[in-house]
Scaffold this active site. Structure first.
Site, short mmCIF file in Angstrom:
data_model
loop_
_atom_site.label_atom_id
_atom_site.label_comp_id
_atom_site.label_asym_id
_atom_site.label_seq_id
_atom_site.Cartn_x
_atom_site.Cartn_y
_atom_site.Cartn_z
CG HIS A 1 0.88 -13.72 2.38
ND1 HIS A 1 1.48 -12.48 2.41
CD2 HIS A 1 -0.28 -13.60 3.07
CE1 HIS A 1 0.72 -11.65 3.11
NE2 HIS A 1 -0.36 -12.30 3.50
CG HIS B 1 -8.21 1.73 -14.49
ND1 HIS B 1 -8.68 2.17 -15.71
CD2 HIS B 1 -8.94 2.39 -13.56
CE1 HIS B 1 -9.66 3.03 -15.52
NE2 HIS B 1 -9.84 3.19 -14.23
N GLY C 1 -7.65 5.83 -13.96
CA GLY C 1 -8.86 6.52 -14.38
C GLY C 1 -9.08 7.83 -13.65
CD GLU D 1 -3.28 1.00 1.65
OE1 GLU D 1 -4.01 1.99 1.73
OE2 GLU D 1 -3.63 -0.14 1.99
NE ARG E 1 10.69 -18.43 -2.34
CZ ARG E 1 10.24 -18.45 -3.58
NH1 ARG E 1 9.80 -17.37 -4.16
NH2 ARG E 1 10.25 -19.58 -4.27
#
Length: 140
Positions: free
Chosen positions: A91, A108, A110, A64, A93
């Site tokens: 997840h 994308h 937009g 994030e 590894r």
């Protein structure tokens, strides 16, 4: 194709996170191209869970952080800003130490939403997790 609508550099991207969770976890931006942004995070006592492997939430924070930072520079920051709507992480590894590197690329871009793909790999280039981040583009 160059995706940046606002001037971006690695120092600015890293300093943007000062005194935040990303700063506490040691996330730093390390690479930038026309259509991607990359950051790394240490796998240490701040990012591990009790079994001694990287906490899944730390993967989400890294994904994030790099995706939302990239999103901010893909809009006119005088008029718009971006906030997270959804994140999905798979997840692949486990990591016990070293660094993980996240690379964010848009699927994308937009007017009202952005969708980003973020791959997190270890220092050997092996896939650690895949992430999809959806951002809302809002007016200031």
């Amino acid at each position: 194709m160059k995706i940046w609508k606002t001037e971006i550099d690695l120092k600015t991207a890293t300093e943007r996170g000062k005194n935040t969770m990303s700063d506490y976890l040691g996330i730093e931006f390390i690479d930038l191209g026309d259509d991607f942004l990359a950051a790394r995070m240490p796998v240490d006592h701040r990012t591990k869970q009790p079994l001694g492997i990287m906490h899944g939430g730390a993967s989400c924070v890294l994904a994030e952080t790099v995706g939302s930072t990239a999103a901010q520079f893909c809009v006119d920051r005088e008029k718009n800003y971006c906030v997270g709507l959804d994140i999905n992480t798979n997840h692949i590894r486990a990591m016990r130490g070293g660094y993980v590197i996240a690379i964010a690329k848009p699927y994308h871009l937009g007017k009202s939403t952005q969708v980003w793909g973020i791959e997190i790999k270890n220092e050997e280039g092996q896939l650690v997790s895949i992430n999809r981040l959806t951002m809302a583009v809002l007016e200031r």
